[in-house]
Design an enzyme around this catalytic site. Structure first.
Site, PDB file in Angstrom:
ATOM      1  N   SER A 114      14.303   7.669  39.077  1.00  0.00           N
ATOM      2  CA  SER A 114      14.203   8.913  39.696  1.00  0.00           C
ATOM      3  C   SER A 114      15.049   9.946  39.057  1.00  0.00           C
ATOM      4  O   SER A 114      14.759  11.082  39.250  1.00  0.00           O
ATOM      5  CB  SER A 114      14.862   8.429  41.188  1.00  0.00           C
ATOM      6  OG  SER A 114      16.254   7.946  41.027  1.00  0.00           O
ATOM      7  N   THR A 115      15.968   9.337  38.223  1.00  0.00           N
ATOM      8  CA  THR A 115      16.551  10.447  37.259  1.00  0.00           C
ATOM      9  C   THR A 115      15.691  11.348  36.727  1.00  0.00           C
ATOM     10  O   THR A 115      15.915  12.483  36.663  1.00  0.00           O
ATOM     11  CB  THR A 115      17.565   9.699  36.493  1.00  0.00           C
ATOM     12  OG1 THR A 115      18.456   8.772  37.145  1.00  0.00           O
ATOM     13  CG2 THR A 115      18.426  10.757  35.700  1.00  0.00           C
ATOM     14  N   TYR A 116      14.770  10.856  35.932  1.00  0.00           N
ATOM     15  CA  TYR A 116      13.803  11.374  35.076  1.00  0.00           C
ATOM     16  C   TYR A 116      12.673  12.225  36.121  1.00  0.00           C
ATOM     17  O   TYR A 116      12.346  13.248  35.876  1.00  0.00           O
ATOM     18  CB  TYR A 116      12.853  10.523  34.138  1.00  0.00           C
ATOM     19  CG  TYR A 116      13.895  10.395  33.090  1.00  0.00           C
ATOM     20  CD1 TYR A 116      14.278  11.210  32.079  1.00  0.00           C
ATOM     21  CD2 TYR A 116      14.131   8.942  32.756  1.00  0.00           C
ATOM     22  CE1 TYR A 116      14.923  11.205  30.960  1.00  0.00           C
ATOM     23  CE2 TYR A 116      14.782   8.706  31.185  1.00  0.00           C
ATOM     24  CZ  TYR A 116      15.035   9.601  30.490  1.00  0.00           C
ATOM     25  OH  TYR A 116      15.902   9.390  29.353  1.00  0.00           O
ATOM     26  N   GLU A 139       4.106   5.815  28.444  1.00  0.00           N
ATOM     27  CA  GLU A 139       3.840   7.247  28.450  1.00  0.00           C
ATOM     28  C   GLU A 139       4.751   8.155  29.462  1.00  0.00           C
ATOM     29  O   GLU A 139       4.978   7.764  30.371  1.00  0.00           O
ATOM     30  CB  GLU A 139       2.313   7.450  28.938  1.00  0.00           C
ATOM     31  CG  GLU A 139       1.890   8.826  28.513  1.00  0.00           C
ATOM     32  CD  GLU A 139       1.820   9.795  29.892  1.00  0.00           C
ATOM     33  OE1 GLU A 139       1.823  10.952  29.568  1.00  0.00           O
ATOM     34  OE2 GLU A 139       1.632   9.057  30.905  1.00  0.00           O
ATOM     35  N   GLN A 158      11.440   1.028  36.175  1.00  0.00           N
ATOM     36  CA  GLN A 158      11.644  -0.266  36.813  1.00  0.00           C
ATOM     37  C   GLN A 158      10.393  -1.187  36.970  1.00  0.00           C
ATOM     38  O   GLN A 158       9.431  -0.696  37.340  1.00  0.00           O
ATOM     39  CB  GLN A 158      12.366  -0.120  38.096  1.00  0.00           C
ATOM     40  CG  GLN A 158      12.800  -1.472  38.693  1.00  0.00           C
ATOM     41  CD  GLN A 158      13.299  -1.039  40.142  1.00  0.00           C
ATOM     42  OE1 GLN A 158      12.932  -0.638  40.923  1.00  0.00           O
ATOM     43  NE2 GLN A 158      14.701  -1.836  40.204  1.00  0.00           N
TER      44      GLN A 158
END
Length: 190
Positions: A114-116, A139, A158
């Site tokens: 989620s951070t990215y 990718e 994940q």
């Protein structure tokens, strides 16, 4: 199919080499510098894998056409570094630090962190099929109009492990899948 928990993932990694190297728990701080990291390692129902220091960044220097049947590596610039800058509306390929060995009764799904995702970076990884093994080619798409930075040796996605109700008739290894035991970043080929 049922999802596998942390105890099972730990057992399979330590006793059967399913994930090497294996981080037993979430790592979110660099032990040497105290710097915060994008987390990686064992979680409740999955394993957060890391990016290696090798990247291939898409470029259109040669005015190439992207054709998965006739792919040419001159569409990429190779980089080895602790960070990689992905140009706006472009993408990069990388590979995992971890080597995976998937059991015959397991199928994985890989979901971006989620951070990215909250920065407009989308991670795409196809499922790890039964008895597939290798380093994971990852990718990362930058969907934003700005350059985006990704970090080596930190979490990127994940992996969720699903146990099949029945054993498959033919595994990825038995059908001699073309990406079996891949090393480094593997570009498409037919």
């Amino acid at each position: 199919m049922s999802i596998k928990e942390d105890k099972w993932i730990r057992k399979m990694a330590l006793a059967h080499g399913m994930i090497e190297p294996f981080a037993d728990g979430q790592v979110n701080v660099d032990a040497e510098t105290g710097e915060k990291l994008i987390s990686y390692g064992l979680s409740s129902y999955g394993y957060d894998l890391r990016l290696s220091r090798e990247f291939k960044v898409f470029t259109n220097v040669y005015n190439s056409l992207v054709d998965p049947k006739h792919f040419t590596e001159d569409t990429f610039i190779s980089i080895t570094d602790d960070v990689c800058i992905i140009p706006p509306n472009s993408f990069a390929l990388a590979h995992s630090v971890e080597y995976f060995r998937i059991p015959r009764n397991i199928l994985t799904m890989c979901i971006g962190k989620s951070t990215y995702a909250r920065c407009g970076l989308i991670v795409n990884v196809t499922p790890f099929e039964p008895e597939w093994e290798g380093y994971v080619t990852i990718e990362i798409s930058n969907t934003t109009p700005l350059p985006a930075k990704i970090y080596a040796n930190e979490g990127i996605a994940q992996v969720l492990f699903f146990e099949a109700d029945e054993m498959c008739e033919v595994s990825y290894a038995e059908r001699k899948g073309k990406y079996q035991k891949q090393q480094g970043i593997t570009v498409p080929f037919v």
